[in-house]
Every structure is written in C-alpha cells, then in structure tokens.
Write an enzyme that holds these catalytic residues in place. Structure first.
Site, PDB file in Angstrom:
ATOM      1  N   ALA A   1       0.806  -1.227   0.000  1.00  0.00           N
ATOM      2  CA  ALA A   1       0.000   0.000   0.000  1.00  0.00           C
ATOM      3  C   ALA A   1       0.841   1.280   0.000  1.00  0.00           C
ATOM      4  O   ALA A   1       0.306   2.373   0.138  1.00  0.00           O
ATOM      5  CB  ALA A   1      -0.955   0.001   1.190  1.00  0.00           C
TER       6      ALA A   1
ATOM      7  N   ARG B   1       2.633   2.318  -2.593  1.00  0.00           N
ATOM      8  CA  ARG B   1       2.712   2.894  -3.939  1.00  0.00           C
ATOM      9  C   ARG B   1       1.494   2.475  -4.776  1.00  0.00           C
ATOM     10  O   ARG B   1       0.793   1.534  -4.436  1.00  0.00           O
ATOM     11  CB  ARG B   1       3.950   2.360  -4.672  1.00  0.00           C
ATOM     12  CG  ARG B   1       5.259   2.695  -4.005  1.00  0.00           C
ATOM     13  CD  ARG B   1       6.421   2.313  -4.883  1.00  0.00           C
ATOM     14  NE  ARG B   1       6.682   0.872  -4.929  1.00  0.00           N
ATOM     15  CZ  ARG B   1       6.708   0.143  -6.051  1.00  0.00           C
ATOM     16  NH1 ARG B   1       6.460   0.710  -7.218  1.00  0.00           N
ATOM     17  NH2 ARG B   1       6.970  -1.146  -5.999  1.00  0.00           N
TER      18      ARG B   1
ATOM     19  N   VAL C   1       5.043 -10.420   1.780  1.00  0.00           N
ATOM     20  CA  VAL C   1       3.897 -11.338   1.842  1.00  0.00           C
ATOM     21  C   VAL C   1       4.173 -12.694   1.205  1.00  0.00           C
ATOM     22  O   VAL C   1       3.446 -13.652   1.445  1.00  0.00           O
ATOM     23  CB  VAL C   1       2.605 -10.722   1.224  1.00  0.00           C
ATOM     24  CG1 VAL C   1       2.147  -9.506   2.014  1.00  0.00           C
ATOM     25  CG2 VAL C   1       2.790 -10.410  -0.256  1.00  0.00           C
TER      26      VAL C   1
ATOM     27  N   ASN D   1      -3.239  -6.749  -2.536  1.00  0.00           N
ATOM     28  CA  ASN D   1      -2.884  -5.929  -3.695  1.00  0.00           C
ATOM     29  C   ASN D   1      -1.431  -6.116  -4.140  1.00  0.00           C
ATOM     30  O   ASN D   1      -1.116  -5.877  -5.308  1.00  0.00           O
ATOM     31  CB  ASN D   1      -3.143  -4.451  -3.339  1.00  0.00           C
ATOM     32  CG  ASN D   1      -2.442  -3.507  -4.281  1.00  0.00           C
ATOM     33  OD1 ASN D   1      -2.918  -3.248  -5.385  1.00  0.00           O
ATOM     34  ND2 ASN D   1      -1.276  -2.992  -3.882  1.00  0.00           N
TER      35      ASN D   1
ATOM     36  N   TYR E   1       3.022 -13.992 -14.967  1.00  0.00           N
ATOM     37  CA  TYR E   1       2.069 -13.048 -14.357  1.00  0.00           C
ATOM     38  C   TYR E   1       0.623 -13.497 -14.593  1.00  0.00           C
ATOM     39  O   TYR E   1      -0.196 -13.520 -13.659  1.00  0.00           O
ATOM     40  CB  TYR E   1       2.319 -11.665 -14.960  1.00  0.00           C
ATOM     41  CG  TYR E   1       1.481 -10.546 -14.383  1.00  0.00           C
ATOM     42  CD1 TYR E   1       1.779  -9.992 -13.141  1.00  0.00           C
ATOM     43  CD2 TYR E   1       0.401 -10.020 -15.092  1.00  0.00           C
ATOM     44  CE1 TYR E   1       1.021  -8.953 -12.616  1.00  0.00           C
ATOM     45  CE2 TYR E   1      -0.357  -8.979 -14.584  1.00  0.00           C
ATOM     46  CZ  TYR E   1      -0.047  -8.445 -13.344  1.00  0.00           C
ATOM     47  OH  TYR E   1      -0.797  -7.417 -12.840  1.00  0.00           O
TER      48      TYR E   1
ATOM     49  N   LYS F   1      -2.151 -14.565 -11.812  1.00  0.00           N
ATOM     50  CA  LYS F   1      -3.413 -13.831 -11.646  1.00  0.00           C
ATOM     51  C   LYS F   1      -4.624 -14.723 -11.926  1.00  0.00           C
ATOM     52  O   LYS F   1      -5.683 -14.547 -11.306  1.00  0.00           O
ATOM     53  CB  LYS F   1      -3.419 -12.596 -12.548  1.00  0.00           C
ATOM     54  CG  LYS F   1      -2.370 -11.540 -12.149  1.00  0.00           C
ATOM     55  CD  LYS F   1      -2.602 -11.026 -10.740  1.00  0.00           C
ATOM     56  CE  LYS F   1      -1.752  -9.816 -10.396  1.00  0.00           C
ATOM     57  NZ  LYS F   1      -2.012  -9.303  -9.040  1.00  0.00           N
TER      58      LYS F   1
HETATM   59  P1  NAP Z   1       3.312  -1.030  -8.371  1.00  0.00           P
HETATM   60  O1  NAP Z   1       3.096   0.438  -8.487  1.00  0.00           O
HETATM   61  O2  NAP Z   1       4.496  -1.647  -9.020  1.00  0.00           O
HETATM   62  O3  NAP Z   1       3.285  -1.417  -6.814  1.00  0.00           O
HETATM   63  C1  NAP Z   1       3.444  -2.737  -6.408  1.00  0.00           C
HETATM   64  C2  NAP Z   1       3.201  -2.808  -4.930  1.00  0.00           C
HETATM   65  O4  NAP Z   1       3.324  -4.168  -4.504  1.00  0.00           O
HETATM   66  C3  NAP Z   1       4.198  -1.989  -4.134  1.00  0.00           C
HETATM   67  O5  NAP Z   1       3.525  -1.291  -3.110  1.00  0.00           O
HETATM   68  C4  NAP Z   1       5.104  -3.050  -3.528  1.00  0.00           C
HETATM   69  O6  NAP Z   1       5.622  -2.715  -2.261  1.00  0.00           O
HETATM   70  C5  NAP Z   1       4.148  -4.208  -3.363  1.00  0.00           C
HETATM   71  N1  NAP Z   1       4.868  -5.486  -3.251  1.00  0.00           N
HETATM   72  C6  NAP Z   1       5.579  -6.132  -4.200  1.00  0.00           C
HETATM   73  N2  NAP Z   1       6.089  -7.264  -3.703  1.00  0.00           N
HETATM   74  C7  NAP Z   1       5.693  -7.330  -2.401  1.00  0.00           C
HETATM   75  C8  NAP Z   1       5.911  -8.275  -1.362  1.00  0.00           C
HETATM   76  N3  NAP Z   1       6.639  -9.388  -1.564  1.00  0.00           N
HETATM   77  N4  NAP Z   1       5.351  -8.027  -0.140  1.00  0.00           N
HETATM   78  C9  NAP Z   1       4.609  -6.913   0.075  1.00  0.00           C
HETATM   79  N5  NAP Z   1       4.392  -5.982  -0.884  1.00  0.00           N
HETATM   80  C10 NAP Z   1       4.929  -6.189  -2.105  1.00  0.00           C
HETATM   81  O7  NAP Z   1       2.070  -1.823  -8.957  1.00  0.00           O
HETATM   82  P2  NAP Z   1       0.534  -1.418  -9.147  1.00  0.00           P
HETATM   83  O8  NAP Z   1       0.330  -1.091 -10.575  1.00  0.00           O
HETATM   84  O9  NAP Z   1       0.111  -0.475  -8.110  1.00  0.00           O
HETATM   85  O10 NAP Z   1      -0.133  -2.849  -8.912  1.00  0.00           O
HETATM   86  C11 NAP Z   1      -0.888  -3.186  -7.761  1.00  0.00           C
HETATM   87  C12 NAP Z   1      -1.632  -4.468  -8.032  1.00  0.00           C
HETATM   88  O11 NAP Z   1      -2.490  -4.290  -9.168  1.00  0.00           O
HETATM   89  C13 NAP Z   1      -0.728  -5.639  -8.382  1.00  0.00           C
HETATM   90  O12 NAP Z   1      -1.253  -6.832  -7.832  1.00  0.00           O
HETATM   91  C14 NAP Z   1      -0.786  -5.693  -9.887  1.00  0.00           C
HETATM   92  O13 NAP Z   1      -0.494  -6.957 -10.392  1.00  0.00           O
HETATM   93  C15 NAP Z   1      -2.231  -5.295 -10.125  1.00  0.00           C
HETATM   94  N6  NAP Z   1      -2.491  -4.782 -11.472  1.00  0.00           N
HETATM   95  C16 NAP Z   1      -1.903  -3.654 -11.929  1.00  0.00           C
HETATM   96  C17 NAP Z   1      -2.186  -3.224 -13.215  1.00  0.00           C
HETATM   97  C18 NAP Z   1      -1.590  -1.986 -13.807  1.00  0.00           C
HETATM   98  O14 NAP Z   1      -1.822  -1.738 -14.990  1.00  0.00           O
HETATM   99  N7  NAP Z   1      -0.855  -1.193 -13.065  1.00  0.00           N
HETATM  100  C19 NAP Z   1      -3.058  -3.965 -14.027  1.00  0.00           C
HETATM  101  C20 NAP Z   1      -3.642  -5.107 -13.515  1.00  0.00           C
HETATM  102  C21 NAP Z   1      -3.353  -5.515 -12.227  1.00  0.00           C
HETATM  103  P3  NAP Z   1       7.159  -2.199  -2.030  1.00  0.00           P
HETATM  104  O15 NAP Z   1       7.356  -1.030  -2.945  1.00  0.00           O
HETATM  105  O16 NAP Z   1       7.164  -1.848  -0.585  1.00  0.00           O
HETATM  106  O17 NAP Z   1       8.043  -3.354  -2.374  1.00  0.00           O
END
Ligand code: NAP
Length: 253
Positions: free
Chosen positions: A19, A21, A70, A96, A161, A165
């Site tokens: 949460a 970013r 996680v 998330n 990925y 998902k």
């Molecule tokens: P993001 O900006 O890259 O952020 C990813 C987040 O996940 C960061 O807060 C990161 O925390 C956290 N994270 C990664 N590995 C972790 C771990 N092992 N334990 C705890 N936290 C972890 O990505 P986002 O675009 O916001 O994506 C959020 C979710 O939406 C993801 O599940 C992604 O697959 C999904 N999603 C995104 C999109 C898109 O277009 N952006 C589309 C479909 C689905 P740290 O920075 O603290 O490591």
C-alpha cells in the site's frame, strides 16, 4: 474529511498489502477517507508507506505502516499475529501486492516464474490463510484480491504473471465458497492498464497499442480501481461473492 459515503467504514480495520505505492496507496487512502483504520503494508518502500500514513492522519484518519514480505509464509504469519494482537480483528483484507517479470516463455527464467508466483499467488494465499480463522470467528468481513485482465485473457510476454493472476481468480472462487456460509465475502478486482510504476516503463508505442485494445481508448487511473474496492468493502456488496469485477475500460468483454 468530507463527501458522500464518509464513515461508512467506521470502526472497520482494513489491511492493504503493497500500500505504499500505486493502486495499493490509492486503496489505502480511499478506505481511510471512508472511516476505516488502515494497516499500510509495504515490503521495501518504507518512506512511501510512511508518507501514506502521514497523508491519512493529516486528513483526520487512522493508519499504521507495517513491513512484511507477503511471499514469506512465516513472515506473513507473524505480521497477521502482530495486527490481530493490536487491533483484535481485520474486517477488510485487500491483497494488492504484486510484481511483474515479463518475458517471452522461451526466454523466461525459472527464477522469474517463481518470483512472480511467490508474490502474486502465494502472497495472497499466505494472507488469506493466516487470517482465515479470524474471519471465520467473527462471522463477517471482506476479502478483496487484486488480479488482472491478464489473468482473464492471458497476455503474450506475461506467462508467469497471467498464471499467477488466473490462480488468484481460482483461489478467490474457492475461498468464497468455503467462507460464504460464515458471512465473509471474497471477490477479485481485475484492473486493465492502470497508470502506475508497473506500467510506466512501457514505451509510448506499447502504450498506444494497449490503448488500441481498450474500447474506452485510454488507460485507467488508480482511483478507478480504489472506487471498486471501496464498493466491495462496504455493505452494498453484502450479497456479492466469488466474482471477478473487471475494471478495464471494456478490454475483457
Ligand atoms: P506497483 O506500483 O508496481 O506497486 C506494487 C506494490 O506491490 C508496491 O507497493 C510493492 O511494495 C508491493 N509489493 C511487491 N512485492 C511485495 C511483497 N513481496 N510483499 C509486500 N508488498 C509487495 O504496482 P501497481 O500497478 O500499483 O499494482 C498493484 C496491483 O495491481 C498488483 O497486484 C498488480 O499486479 C495489479 N495490477 C496492476 C495493473 C496496472 O496496470 N498497473 C493492471 C492489472 C493488475 P514495495 O514497494 O514496498 O516493495
């Protein structure tokens, strides 16, 4: 704090993974704005998570940042214990946290496959598993898992990925069936292309190509996703479980 629907999550404890970013940050801010106390989980981004907590508290809300990877089964168990000892319950769990390591299948390493499955699918399992007893005992609550349109449609270059998902969707439906009689709703949200760090490295050409696949012709915002999570977290969604809500500008229809 102002606006319609404020305080609809009053006295609720929400835990949002990843949460600090992107989408997770927006979800944390949105749930807090609507009255929930929010556990802002992060893995590496401590400063960003602290900034989210500051933004919430300055707005009159309540939040705490807690580090946990996680994908680590034992660490997530300790994390959940710490939260339950202090807050006594979790009403809303938003899984998330997610990562990408894109490559064509021929070039995809075992390490890149495992890393993505470990965070996206096992991380979601870990959090649900460790909180399941508490959810069952309290006979209520909302579990919201962030999946992706890639898990619904598949996507070239994202075998790891998409598999993770799609796995989250299967996990969501199975747990929804297990917990339905206990009043716990378990749903998934499948974002399309959302403007965050995850998509910022796409070339302009790739972004144009992606927009071409979206009937609404544009990328989504983090708010588009957070608003769906807010809906699923509230009483308006009490009769919805085991569903995949696609928030993707029509991409997956
Ligand atoms: P993001 O900006 O890259 O952020 C990813 C987040 O996940 C960061 O807060 C990161 O925390 C956290 N994270 C990664 N590995 C972790 C771990 N092992 N334990 C705890 N936290 C972890 O990505 P986002 O675009 O916001 O994506 C959020 C979710 O939406 C993801 O599940 C992604 O697959 C999904 N999603 C995104 C999109 C898109 O277009 N952006 C589309 C479909 C689905 P740290 O920075 O603290 O490591």
């Amino acid at each position: 704090m102002e606006g319609a629907g404020i305080e609809m999550l009053e006295n609720k404890i929400a835990l949002v993974t990843g949460a600090g970013r992107g989408i997770g940050r927006e979800i944390a801010l949105t749930l807090a704005k609507n009255g929930a106390t929010v556990i802002v989980n992060y893995n590496g981004s401590k400063d960003a998570a602290d900034e989210v907590v500051s933004a919430i508290t300055q707005d009159g809300g309540s939040a705490e940042a807690i580090q946990c990877n996680v994908s680590d089964y034992a660490a997530s168990e300790t994390f959940v214990k710490t939260v339950l000892e202090k807050y006594k319950k979790v009403d809303i769990l938003v899984n998330n946290a997610g990562v990408t390591r894109d490559n064509l299948i021929m070039r995809m390493s075992e390490e890149d496959y495992d890393a993505v499955l470990d965070t996206n699918l096992k991380g979601t399992f870990n959090m649900i598993k460790h909180l399941s007893r508490s959810f069952i005992k309290q006979r209520g609550g909302k579990i919201i898992n962030i999946t992706s349109v890639s898990g619904v449609l598949g996507n070239a270059g994202q075998a790891n990925y998409s598999a993770s998902k799609a796995g989250v969707i299967g996990l969501t439906k199975s747990v929804a069936r297990e917990l339905a009689s206990r009043g716990v709703n378990v749903n998934a949200v499948a974002p399309g292309f959302i403007d965050t760090d995850m998509t910022k490295n796409m070339t302009e050409d790739a972004k144009k190509e992606a927009a071409g696949m979206i009937p609404m012709g544009r990328m989504g915002s983090t708010k588009d996703i957070a608003d769906m999570v807010l809906f699923l977290a509230g009483d308006s969604a009490n009769y919805i479980t085991g569903q995949v809500m696609c928030v993707d500008g029509g991409m997956s229809m």
